[in-house]
Design a protein around this motif. Structure first.
Motif, PDB file in Angstrom:
ATOM      1  N   GLN A   1       0.831  -1.206   0.000  1.00  0.00           N
ATOM      2  CA  GLN A   1       0.000   0.000   0.000  1.00  0.00           C
ATOM      3  C   GLN A   1       0.868   1.260   0.000  1.00  0.00           C
ATOM      4  O   GLN A   1       0.580   2.258   0.676  1.00  0.00           O
ATOM      5  N   ALA A   2       1.936   1.214  -0.797  1.00  0.00           N
ATOM      6  CA  ALA A   2       2.902   2.308  -0.806  1.00  0.00           C
ATOM      7  C   ALA A   2       2.390   3.556  -1.515  1.00  0.00           C
ATOM      8  O   ALA A   2       3.019   4.617  -1.440  1.00  0.00           O
ATOM      9  N   HIS A   3       1.252   3.465  -2.186  1.00  0.00           N
ATOM     10  CA  HIS A   3       0.634   4.656  -2.761  1.00  0.00           C
ATOM     11  C   HIS A   3       0.112   5.588  -1.674  1.00  0.00           C
ATOM     12  O   HIS A   3      -0.159   6.768  -1.937  1.00  0.00           O
ATOM     13  N   TYR A   4      -0.042   5.062  -0.434  1.00  0.00           N
ATOM     14  CA  TYR A   4      -0.674   5.843   0.639  1.00  0.00           C
ATOM     15  C   TYR A   4       0.168   5.905   1.908  1.00  0.00           C
ATOM     16  O   TYR A   4       0.286   6.955   2.536  1.00  0.00           O
ATOM     17  N   GLY A   5       0.782   4.801   2.296  1.00  0.00           N
ATOM     18  CA  GLY A   5       1.390   4.724   3.608  1.00  0.00           C
ATOM     19  C   GLY A   5       2.623   5.577   3.830  1.00  0.00           C
ATOM     20  O   GLY A   5       2.675   6.393   4.760  1.00  0.00           O
ATOM     21  N   PRO A   6       3.673   5.441   3.017  1.00  0.00           N
ATOM     22  CA  PRO A   6       4.923   6.145   3.310  1.00  0.00           C
ATOM     23  C   PRO A   6       4.747   7.667   3.362  1.00  0.00           C
ATOM     24  O   PRO A   6       4.045   8.263   2.538  1.00  0.00           O
ATOM     25  N   VAL A   7       5.400   8.270   4.344  1.00  0.00           N
ATOM     26  CA  VAL A   7       5.358   9.718   4.531  1.00  0.00           C
ATOM     27  C   VAL A   7       6.664  10.296   4.001  1.00  0.00           C
ATOM     28  O   VAL A   7       7.743  10.010   4.531  1.00  0.00           O
ATOM     29  N   LYS A   8       6.575  11.122   2.966  1.00  0.00           N
ATOM     30  CA  LYS A   8       7.778  11.733   2.421  1.00  0.00           C
ATOM     31  C   LYS A   8       8.292  12.809   3.372  1.00  0.00           C
ATOM     32  O   LYS A   8       7.520  13.629   3.882  1.00  0.00           O
ATOM     33  N   VAL A   9       9.609  12.793   3.594  1.00  0.00           N
ATOM     34  CA  VAL A   9      10.240  13.798   4.446  1.00  0.00           C
ATOM     35  C   VAL A   9      11.421  14.377   3.690  1.00  0.00           C
ATOM     36  O   VAL A   9      11.960  13.748   2.772  1.00  0.00           O
ATOM     37  N   PRO A  10      11.862  15.588   4.062  1.00  0.00           N
ATOM     38  CA  PRO A  10      12.949  16.232   3.322  1.00  0.00           C
ATOM     39  C   PRO A  10      14.251  15.443   3.412  1.00  0.00           C
ATOM     40  O   PRO A  10      14.623  14.962   4.477  1.00  0.00           O
ATOM     41  N   ASP A  11      14.925  15.329   2.293  1.00  0.00           N
ATOM     42  CA  ASP A  11      16.243  14.703   2.260  1.00  0.00           C
ATOM     43  C   ASP A  11      17.280  15.831   2.355  1.00  0.00           C
ATOM     44  O   ASP A  11      17.959  16.171   1.396  1.00  0.00           O
ATOM     45  N   ASP A  12      17.349  16.398   3.562  1.00  0.00           N
ATOM     46  CA  ASP A  12      18.121  17.634   3.763  1.00  0.00           C
ATOM     47  C   ASP A  12      19.296  17.467   4.705  1.00  0.00           C
ATOM     48  O   ASP A  12      19.837  18.454   5.219  1.00  0.00           O
ATOM     49  N   GLY A  13      19.676  16.227   4.955  1.00  0.00           N
ATOM     50  CA  GLY A  13      20.818  15.997   5.810  1.00  0.00           C
ATOM     51  C   GLY A  13      20.524  16.009   7.293  1.00  0.00           C
ATOM     52  O   GLY A  13      21.436  15.812   8.106  1.00  0.00           O
ATOM     53  N   THR A  14      19.266  16.245   7.674  1.00  0.00           N
ATOM     54  CA  THR A  14      18.920  16.238   9.085  1.00  0.00           C
ATOM     55  C   THR A  14      18.935  14.805   9.608  1.00  0.00           C
ATOM     56  O   THR A  14      18.703  13.847   8.859  1.00  0.00           O
ATOM     57  N   PRO A  15      19.178  14.611  10.913  1.00  0.00           N
ATOM     58  CA  PRO A  15      19.227  13.255  11.468  1.00  0.00           C
ATOM     59  C   PRO A  15      17.903  12.526  11.283  1.00  0.00           C
ATOM     60  O   PRO A  15      16.819  13.134  11.353  1.00  0.00           O
ATOM     61  N   ASP A  16      17.992  11.227  11.053  1.00  0.00           N
ATOM     62  CA  ASP A  16      16.776  10.425  10.904  1.00  0.00           C
ATOM     63  C   ASP A  16      15.854  10.577  12.103  1.00  0.00           C
ATOM     64  O   ASP A  16      14.622  10.528  11.956  1.00  0.00           O
ATOM     65  N   GLU A  17      16.428  10.735  13.312  1.00  0.00           N
ATOM     66  CA  GLU A  17      15.583  10.794  14.509  1.00  0.00           C
ATOM     67  C   GLU A  17      14.614  11.978  14.498  1.00  0.00           C
ATOM     68  O   GLU A  17      13.642  11.991  15.242  1.00  0.00           O
ATOM     69  N   ARG A  18      14.864  12.972  13.654  1.00  0.00           N
ATOM     70  CA  ARG A  18      13.888  14.056  13.549  1.00  0.00           C
ATOM     71  C   ARG A  18      12.574  13.543  12.972  1.00  0.00           C
ATOM     72  O   ARG A  18      11.497  14.077  13.293  1.00  0.00           O
ATOM     73  N   TYR A  19      12.631  12.504  12.149  1.00  0.00           N
ATOM     74  CA  TYR A  19      11.443  12.018  11.452  1.00  0.00           C
ATOM     75  C   TYR A  19      11.040  10.588  11.823  1.00  0.00           C
ATOM     76  O   TYR A  19       9.881  10.216  11.644  1.00  0.00           O
ATOM     77  N   LEU A  20      11.982   9.807  12.309  1.00  0.00           N
ATOM     78  CA  LEU A  20      11.757   8.373  12.503  1.00  0.00           C
ATOM     79  C   LEU A  20      10.528   8.078  13.345  1.00  0.00           C
ATOM     80  O   LEU A  20       9.795   7.123  13.072  1.00  0.00           O
ATOM     81  N   TYR A  21      10.282   8.888  14.362  1.00  0.00           N
ATOM     82  CA  TYR A  21       9.209   8.573  15.306  1.00  0.00           C
ATOM     83  C   TYR A  21       7.818   8.833  14.738  1.00  0.00           C
ATOM     84  O   TYR A  21       6.816   8.501  15.377  1.00  0.00           O
ATOM     85  N   LEU A  22       7.748   9.385  13.516  1.00  0.00           N
ATOM     86  CA  LEU A  22       6.458   9.460  12.826  1.00  0.00           C
ATOM     87  C   LEU A  22       5.931   8.072  12.480  1.00  0.00           C
ATOM     88  O   LEU A  22       4.748   7.918  12.170  1.00  0.00           O
ATOM     89  N   SER A  23       6.793   7.064  12.526  1.00  0.00           N
ATOM     90  CA  SER A  23       6.375   5.706  12.187  1.00  0.00           C
ATOM     91  C   SER A  23       5.422   5.127  13.220  1.00  0.00           C
ATOM     92  O   SER A  23       4.583   4.279  12.901  1.00  0.00           O
ATOM     93  N   ASP A  24       5.552   5.558  14.489  1.00  0.00           N
ATOM     94  CA  ASP A  24       4.760   4.944  15.562  1.00  0.00           C
ATOM     95  C   ASP A  24       4.672   5.839  16.790  1.00  0.00           C
ATOM     96  O   ASP A  24       3.589   6.265  17.199  1.00  0.00           O
ATOM     97  N   VAL A  25       5.820   6.148  17.403  1.00  0.00           N
ATOM     98  CA  VAL A  25       5.824   6.771  18.726  1.00  0.00           C
ATOM     99  C   VAL A  25       5.019   8.068  18.752  1.00  0.00           C
ATOM    100  O   VAL A  25       4.158   8.263  19.625  1.00  0.00           O
TER     101      VAL A  25
END
Length: 398
Positions: free
Chosen positions: A140-164
């Motif tokens: 269901q990749a047409h809907y599920g994945p959340v695009k985030v900026p590929d701007d060199g920021t640490p993954d932890e800025r966005y990772l917790y959007l997956s669940d926490v």
């Protein structure tokens, strides 16, 4: 590829497994750059093994770079940096349209009478290979994945959007804390930490976090949360902070493995030692959870208040004090997080350079994927101040 696999009760190992591939037009394959260990993973590690098979790939908090897409993945493109929600939902069905993506009718596991399929979470939820791996197939990749900026920021800025973060956000929304009101968060693991911060951000005046672990209380205090230890004096201390009547809301961020329930703990461990053919029906039809946190929530909440349950429970015969709940006129809200319902609200907050929810102050340990078994054990025992572990599936430069 390398992936963390379940092998038995409190026994996980990193093994070579087949690389995932696009199997349906709506699939994508993501090269995982960061993946986290969740408190819910500990349920699989120690309690729910009867619903797993040796070799199942674990993990449901992951992000990375899209490597391959099917023919029907919308505007998702190879090279996109994405966070993958732990719930697998289509975005098109009756439930998804109503913001109940965790009940998605396209991915519901009807054979088990369960809601939407989840990554890395047992036969009950579809036995979909998880994200504690180098690559992840995303249905269901047409809907599920959340695009985030590929701007060199640490993954932890966005990772917790997956669940926490969505789980914490939903927990606070379900708690219905009035503006300027009061809330107690039971359990200051990753979800409890974020729930306390979200409650403050959304306008709660009194936010109290309860946890027996000093390091967890110290982290919460850095974000303006008043903390208390569980114990006999807890109710009195909470009433003293809430005009004598108790908090407007209580969030249970603990779940089925609460401390303070020794009989239920022994029963859980005993069932876990039985053959799967015996243990599975017992767990589904006759199990009880460790309910110390939940009963504490019912005791603490003010009359006419709300209890919001974010911690996972799995018992079919959990005793609930109905007289107390009815007499106190308590409202209950609970459920698996509807991740995509909340990510549009959360994305601007995690992108904000001021970090209003403190997402960069949650991870306490980052280790290579090959050390995941050690990390699971450390997280379960709460050793070395462990609150949140992020795994590196690939060798990091330097």
């Amino acid at each position: 590829m390398r992936a963390l696999t379940w092998q038995g009760r409190e026994n996980v190992s990193v093994e070579e497994v087949p690389d995932p591939r696009v199997e349906q037009p709506t699939d994508a394959v993501v090269r995982v750059t960061s993946t986290a260990v969740c408190g819910s993973d500990l349920h699989l590690y120690g309690v729910l093994g009867m619903f797993l098979d040796a070799g199942d790939v674990l993990g449901h908090e992951a992000m990375g770079i899209v490597e391959e897409v099917g023919d029907a993945t919308g505007d998702l493109q190879v090279g996109d940096r994405v966070v993958v929600p732990f719930t697998i939902s289509c975005g098109r069905c009756w439930m998804c349209w109503r913001g109940l993506q965790s009940q998605c009718e396209t991915t519901q596991v009807r054979s088990q009478d369960k809601g939407a399929a989840l990554f890395g979470y047992t036969r009950l939820y579809g036995q979909v290979p998880g994200g504690q791996a180098q690559y992840l197939r995303v249905p269901q990749a047409h809907y599920g994945p959340v695009k985030v900026p590929d701007d060199g920021t640490p993954d932890e800025r966005y990772l917790y959007l997956s669940d926490v973060l969505p789980t914490a956000w939903q927990g606070v929304r379900y708690a219905d804390v009035p503006d300027g009101g009061s809330v107690v968060v039971l359990g200051l693991g990753p979800v409890g930490q974020m729930a306390a911060r979200v409650a403050r951000y959304q306008g709660a005046e009194v936010v109290v976090g309860v946890d027996p672990v000093p390091e967890r209380r110290a982290m919460a205090e850095r974000h303006g949360v008043t903390t208390l230890e569980p114990g006999r004096s807890l109710a009195t201390a909470v009433r003293d902070l809430t005009a004598g009547r108790g908090p407007d809301s209580v969030i249970d961020a603990v779940g089925m493995e609460a401390h303070g329930s020794p009989v239920a703990e022994l029963a859980q461990k005993g069932v876990g030692l039985l053959p799967d053919a015996v243990a599975a029906p017992l767990t589904e039809r006759a199990a009880t959870d460790r309910l110390a946190a939940l009963h504490t929530a019912f005791d603490l909440v003010r009359r006419g208040g709300t209890v919001s349950i974010s911690g996972v429970y799995g018992g079919a015969l959990d005793p609930v004090p109905m007289m107390q709940l009815f007499d106190k006129q308590v409202a209950l809200r609970m459920g698996q997080a509807n991740v995509r319902r909340w990510t549009d609200d959360l994305l601007p907050l995690v992108q904000d350079s001021s970090d209003p929810l403190g997402v960069l102050d949650l991870r306490t340990h980052r280790v290579p994927l090959d050390r995941a078994p050690e990390a699971y054990s450390m997280f379960q025992r709460k050793d070395d101040g462990c609150i949140k572990v992020v795994l590196d599936p690939w060798d990091r430069p330097g």
